[in-house]
Design a protein around this motif. Structure first.
Motif, PDB file in Angstrom:
ATOM      1  N   GLU A 279       6.048  -0.207  11.920  1.00  0.00           N
ATOM      2  CA  GLU A 279       6.274  -1.065  11.114  1.00  0.00           C
ATOM      3  C   GLU A 279       5.128  -1.096   9.625  1.00  0.00           C
ATOM      4  O   GLU A 279       5.185  -1.659   8.637  1.00  0.00           O
ATOM      5  CB  GLU A 279       6.841  -2.270  11.353  1.00  0.00           C
ATOM      6  CG  GLU A 279       5.522  -3.049  11.914  1.00  0.00           C
ATOM      7  CD  GLU A 279       5.255  -2.937  13.286  1.00  0.00           C
ATOM      8  OE1 GLU A 279       4.220  -3.389  13.752  1.00  0.00           O
ATOM      9  OE2 GLU A 279       5.757  -1.865  13.713  1.00  0.00           O
ATOM     10  N   ARG A 280       3.888  -0.789  10.237  1.00  0.00           N
ATOM     11  CA  ARG A 280       2.690  -0.901   9.345  1.00  0.00           C
ATOM     12  C   ARG A 280       2.751   0.177   8.390  1.00  0.00           C
ATOM     13  O   ARG A 280       1.567   0.075   7.383  1.00  0.00           O
ATOM     14  CB  ARG A 280       1.285  -1.260  10.183  1.00  0.00           C
ATOM     15  CG  ARG A 280       1.381  -2.522  10.855  1.00  0.00           C
ATOM     16  CD  ARG A 280      -0.206  -2.869  11.615  1.00  0.00           C
ATOM     17  NE  ARG A 280       0.223  -3.932  12.399  1.00  0.00           N
ATOM     18  CZ  ARG A 280      -0.941  -4.377  13.386  1.00  0.00           C
ATOM     19  NH1 ARG A 280      -1.704  -3.345  13.704  1.00  0.00           N
ATOM     20  NH2 ARG A 280      -0.816  -5.434  14.064  1.00  0.00           N
ATOM     21  N   LEU A 281       3.421   1.202   8.494  1.00  0.00           N
ATOM     22  CA  LEU A 281       3.089   2.447   7.674  1.00  0.00           C
ATOM     23  C   LEU A 281       4.337   2.416   6.849  1.00  0.00           C
ATOM     24  O   LEU A 281       5.441   2.025   6.882  1.00  0.00           O
ATOM     25  CB  LEU A 281       2.921   3.612   8.678  1.00  0.00           C
ATOM     26  CG  LEU A 281       2.079   3.885   9.471  1.00  0.00           C
ATOM     27  CD1 LEU A 281       2.442   5.123  10.495  1.00  0.00           C
ATOM     28  CD2 LEU A 281       0.673   3.838   8.994  1.00  0.00           C
ATOM     29  N   VAL A 282       4.072   3.048   5.436  1.00  0.00           N
ATOM     30  CA  VAL A 282       4.872   3.024   4.438  1.00  0.00           C
ATOM     31  C   VAL A 282       5.312   4.406   4.085  1.00  0.00           C
ATOM     32  O   VAL A 282       4.698   5.105   4.722  1.00  0.00           O
ATOM     33  CB  VAL A 282       4.415   2.241   3.067  1.00  0.00           C
ATOM     34  CG1 VAL A 282       3.992   0.767   3.328  1.00  0.00           C
ATOM     35  CG2 VAL A 282       3.268   3.014   2.670  1.00  0.00           C
ATOM     36  N   SER A 283       6.419   4.623   3.520  1.00  0.00           N
ATOM     37  CA  SER A 283       6.774   5.783   3.104  1.00  0.00           C
ATOM     38  C   SER A 283       7.132   6.087   1.599  1.00  0.00           C
ATOM     39  O   SER A 283       6.933   4.898   0.944  1.00  0.00           O
ATOM     40  CB  SER A 283       8.016   6.265   3.862  1.00  0.00           C
ATOM     41  OG  SER A 283       9.210   5.314   3.532  1.00  0.00           O
ATOM     42  N   SER A 284       7.314   7.089   1.034  1.00  0.00           N
ATOM     43  CA  SER A 284       7.423   7.245  -0.284  1.00  0.00           C
ATOM     44  C   SER A 284       8.763   6.439  -0.715  1.00  0.00           C
ATOM     45  O   SER A 284       9.580   6.227  -0.033  1.00  0.00           O
ATOM     46  CB  SER A 284       7.756   8.623  -0.638  1.00  0.00           C
ATOM     47  OG  SER A 284       6.777   9.561  -0.270  1.00  0.00           O
ATOM     48  N   GLN A 285       8.372   5.751  -1.810  1.00  0.00           N
ATOM     49  CA  GLN A 285       9.394   4.662  -2.741  1.00  0.00           C
ATOM     50  C   GLN A 285       9.874   5.068  -3.906  1.00  0.00           C
ATOM     51  O   GLN A 285       9.230   5.997  -4.649  1.00  0.00           O
ATOM     52  CB  GLN A 285       8.832   3.431  -2.612  1.00  0.00           C
ATOM     53  CG  GLN A 285       8.077   3.031  -1.372  1.00  0.00           C
ATOM     54  CD  GLN A 285       7.179   1.598  -1.690  1.00  0.00           C
ATOM     55  OE1 GLN A 285       7.202   1.397  -2.782  1.00  0.00           O
ATOM     56  NE2 GLN A 285       6.568   1.132  -0.894  1.00  0.00           N
ATOM     57  N   GLU A 286      11.304   5.044  -4.205  1.00  0.00           N
ATOM     58  CA  GLU A 286      11.659   4.974  -5.616  1.00  0.00           C
ATOM     59  C   GLU A 286      10.816   4.207  -6.496  1.00  0.00           C
ATOM     60  O   GLU A 286      10.625   2.991  -5.995  1.00  0.00           O
ATOM     61  CB  GLU A 286      13.241   4.794  -5.426  1.00  0.00           C
ATOM     62  CG  GLU A 286      13.897   5.788  -4.736  1.00  0.00           C
ATOM     63  CD  GLU A 286      15.403   5.519  -5.046  1.00  0.00           C
ATOM     64  OE1 GLU A 286      15.727   4.753  -5.862  1.00  0.00           O
ATOM     65  OE2 GLU A 286      16.467   6.035  -4.152  1.00  0.00           O
ATOM     66  N   VAL A 291       3.948   8.775  -0.963  1.00  0.00           N
ATOM     67  CA  VAL A 291       3.042   8.762  -0.045  1.00  0.00           C
ATOM     68  C   VAL A 291       2.848   9.929   0.990  1.00  0.00           C
ATOM     69  O   VAL A 291       3.911  10.564   1.242  1.00  0.00           O
ATOM     70  CB  VAL A 291       3.681   7.506   0.838  1.00  0.00           C
ATOM     71  CG1 VAL A 291       2.865   7.625   2.245  1.00  0.00           C
ATOM     72  CG2 VAL A 291       3.606   6.185   0.391  1.00  0.00           C
ATOM     73  N   ASN A 292       1.690  10.543   1.155  1.00  0.00           N
ATOM     74  CA  ASN A 292       1.383  11.650   1.805  1.00  0.00           C
ATOM     75  C   ASN A 292       0.648  11.096   3.119  1.00  0.00           C
ATOM     76  O   ASN A 292      -0.671  10.715   3.046  1.00  0.00           O
ATOM     77  CB  ASN A 292       0.648  12.453   1.077  1.00  0.00           C
ATOM     78  CG  ASN A 292       0.261  13.813   1.815  1.00  0.00           C
ATOM     79  OD1 ASN A 292       0.816  14.180   2.630  1.00  0.00           O
ATOM     80  ND2 ASN A 292      -0.914  14.334   1.399  1.00  0.00           N
ATOM     81  N   GLY A 293       1.049  11.416   4.363  1.00  0.00           N
ATOM     82  CA  GLY A 293       0.549  11.030   5.494  1.00  0.00           C
ATOM     83  C   GLY A 293       0.659   9.536   5.883  1.00  0.00           C
ATOM     84  O   GLY A 293       1.400   8.720   5.405  1.00  0.00           O
ATOM     85  N   ASN A 294      -0.371   8.893   6.427  1.00  0.00           N
ATOM     86  CA  ASN A 294      -0.303   7.563   7.139  1.00  0.00           C
ATOM     87  C   ASN A 294      -1.037   6.836   6.012  1.00  0.00           C
ATOM     88  O   ASN A 294      -2.234   7.018   5.828  1.00  0.00           O
ATOM     89  CB  ASN A 294      -1.066   7.715   8.202  1.00  0.00           C
ATOM     90  CG  ASN A 294      -0.546   8.315   9.497  1.00  0.00           C
ATOM     91  OD1 ASN A 294       0.910   8.543   9.433  1.00  0.00           O
ATOM     92  ND2 ASN A 294      -1.309   8.900  10.094  1.00  0.00           N
ATOM     93  N   VAL A 295      -0.127   5.731   5.587  1.00  0.00           N
ATOM     94  CA  VAL A 295      -0.781   4.998   4.626  1.00  0.00           C
ATOM     95  C   VAL A 295      -0.204   3.709   4.943  1.00  0.00           C
ATOM     96  O   VAL A 295       0.810   3.185   5.183  1.00  0.00           O
ATOM     97  CB  VAL A 295      -0.070   5.298   3.259  1.00  0.00           C
ATOM     98  CG1 VAL A 295      -0.776   3.827   2.216  1.00  0.00           C
ATOM     99  CG2 VAL A 295      -0.694   6.451   2.641  1.00  0.00           C
ATOM    100  N   PHE A 296      -1.136   2.432   4.908  1.00  0.00           N
ATOM    101  CA  PHE A 296      -0.892   0.982   5.073  1.00  0.00           C
ATOM    102  C   PHE A 296      -0.966   0.450   3.770  1.00  0.00           C
ATOM    103  O   PHE A 296      -1.857   0.679   2.885  1.00  0.00           O
ATOM    104  CB  PHE A 296      -1.738   0.272   5.912  1.00  0.00           C
ATOM    105  CG  PHE A 296      -1.759  -1.123   5.965  1.00  0.00           C
ATOM    106  CD1 PHE A 296      -0.883  -1.999   6.771  1.00  0.00           C
ATOM    107  CD2 PHE A 296      -2.594  -1.840   5.115  1.00  0.00           C
ATOM    108  CE1 PHE A 296      -0.637  -3.330   6.852  1.00  0.00           C
ATOM    109  CE2 PHE A 296      -2.249  -3.292   5.151  1.00  0.00           C
ATOM    110  CZ  PHE A 296      -1.605  -3.746   6.017  1.00  0.00           C
TER     111      PHE A 296
END
Length: 432
Positions: A279-286, A291-296
């Motif tokens: 839940e702490r990681l985000v994914s690409s958003q409209e 987002v590429n890889g692990n991002v907080f």
């Protein structure tokens, strides 16, 4: 019943972490989006029977530390408190000084951890290893493997292949001793205080002055007697006595000595989040964020929703509270701290951007760390250092608090102290 003790040091320590430690105590610096210390506390809170977590250090009690301890108690439903040393007493001295409080309630064992390590914290595995060996020994040392050159920077362990007893322990040897190194995470039974007490008594005898002295000198003599280092003073004598055993982890481990190593630790924890905290990681958003890889990204961070050119984040990026990111921004292998502003089309690579700092449009902030070789089996303990090859050229870029980088300026491999308004590009410099 179990307890945990975390050694957090103090302001005289962690000087390699400047200028970031000017603004916040090093243990509270955010790594992968949460205070460095929280990774330890989370691991301790998961251990069945854990009743209390004690922090020991010589920081003066301050609002930031008090607020964090209060919030940690509420979040993890466990007692967390801070005991302040009157002076730096070493890894064993503080433990011995507060032994009555550690042993209060009669814990059967307790964990001891250094705050400046990054790890999977296999505490349950260490506890199981201890019990499988009959609970007859007083200490289990967590260890990992290193190559010959790396091992010289750590405590080196020679073990019995059959029983995993520590036969020999040497702290930072001058020549190669073993590829098994101490991780700074331990499981002790209360009997450890008997051995630390023997060192304390020996120190008192060796450092006692022969003639009567003023009270100040007596206090100083006592203080010197209380400075005890587990590694040099205790482990070396316990080795080979069937009292000290080693548990080797296959998980990741690294030290967080310099600001550059915080970026590497952030990478390791972000990768761990895939299993422990997805839940702490985000994914690409409209709306313009790729987002590429692990991002907080902290929930309060604002990414330009009207961006025509997509914002590209990652891999291994941590975005703090209240950060503003404009259109076309590129961030990779970096930590962006609370309140920073990344204006349109700027680029941040291998860097730490300090609190409330501003990166102007089309500006570039970049470091060039020596990344661990992915084919190196010992890469899990590599940590990017602040200075390359021991020289004075920074290997990553660090911006202190409230630094202003104007538009179209390039800052490469430099350290910028807080509250600076730069007017031109810099490379390979420490900007005072």
């Amino acid at each position: 019943m179990l307890k945990a003790v975390i050694l957090i040091g103090g302001p005289q320590k962690g000087t390699r972490f400047r200028p970031l430690s000017f603004e916040v105590p090093k243990p509270l610096f955010p790594v992968a989006g949460v205070p460095m210390l929280q990774h330890h506390i989370e691991a301790c809170a998961k251990v069945p029977g854990m009743k209390e977590i004690i922090l020991i250090g010589f920081y003066q009690p301050n609002d930031a530390l008090s607020r964090y301890l209060s919030s940690a108690q509420q979040e993890f439903k466990i007692l967390v408190r801070y005991l302040q040393e009157f002076a730096p007493l070493g890894t064993g001295g503080g433990l011995y000084h507060f032994r009555d409080q550690i042993l209060s309630g009669g814990p059967s064992a307790f964990f001891l951890m250094n705050a400046d390590v990054c790890s999977e914290f296999p505490l349950l595995e260490m506890l199981r290893f201890h019990r499988d060996h009959g609970d007859v020994h007083c200490a289990v040392v967590l260890a990992t493997t290193a190559n010959r050159k790396q091992s010289l920077n750590y405590g080196c362990i020679v073990e019995s292949q059959k029983t995993h007893e520590v036969l020999h322990f040497v702290e930072k040897p001058a020549t190669f001793v073993s590829d098994i190194i101490n991780c700074g995470i331990y499981l002790f039974t209360p009997e450890i205080f008997t051995h630390i007490g023997m060192v304390f008594q020996r120190n008192q005898e060796e450092k006692q002055l022969p003639l009567p002295t003023p009270r100040e000198d007596q206090l100083w003599s006592r203080q010197r007697a209380e400075v005890i280092h587990l590694e040099q003073d205790v482990f070396t004598s316990l080795a080979g006595q069937q009292q000290l055993y080693v548990y080797k982890t296959q998980g990741f481990w690294s030290q967080i000595k310099s600001a550059g190593s915080a970026i590497y630790a952030s990478r390791l924890y972000l990768n761990q989040y895939l299993q422990t905290h997805p839940e702490r990681l985000v994914s690409s958003q409209e709306g313009g964020c790729t987002v590429n890889g692990n991002v907080f990204i902290h929930p309060t961070a604002l990414i330009d929703p009207t961006a025509v050119v997509s914002v590209l984040l990652g891999p291994n990026v941590s975005i703090g509270k209240g950060v503003c990111i404009g259109a076309g921004v590129r961030v990779r292998e970096s930590i962006i701290l609370h309140g920073a502003s990344l204006q349109d089309h700027c680029c941040v690579l291998n860097s730490i951007v300090g609190w409330d700092s501003t990166i102007g449009k089309w500006a570039r902030v970049e470091g060039t760390p020596s990344d661990p070789n992915p084919n190196d089996p010992f890469a899990k303990i590599n940590s990017e250092t602040l200075f390359r090859d021991g020289g004075l050229t920074p290997s990553i870029t660090i911006l202190g608090c409230n630094v202003n980088i104007p538009s179209e300026v390039i800052i490469r491999n430099s350290i910028v102290l807080p509250h600076k308004d730069l007017s031109r590009s810099f490379k390979n410099q420490i900007i005072l």
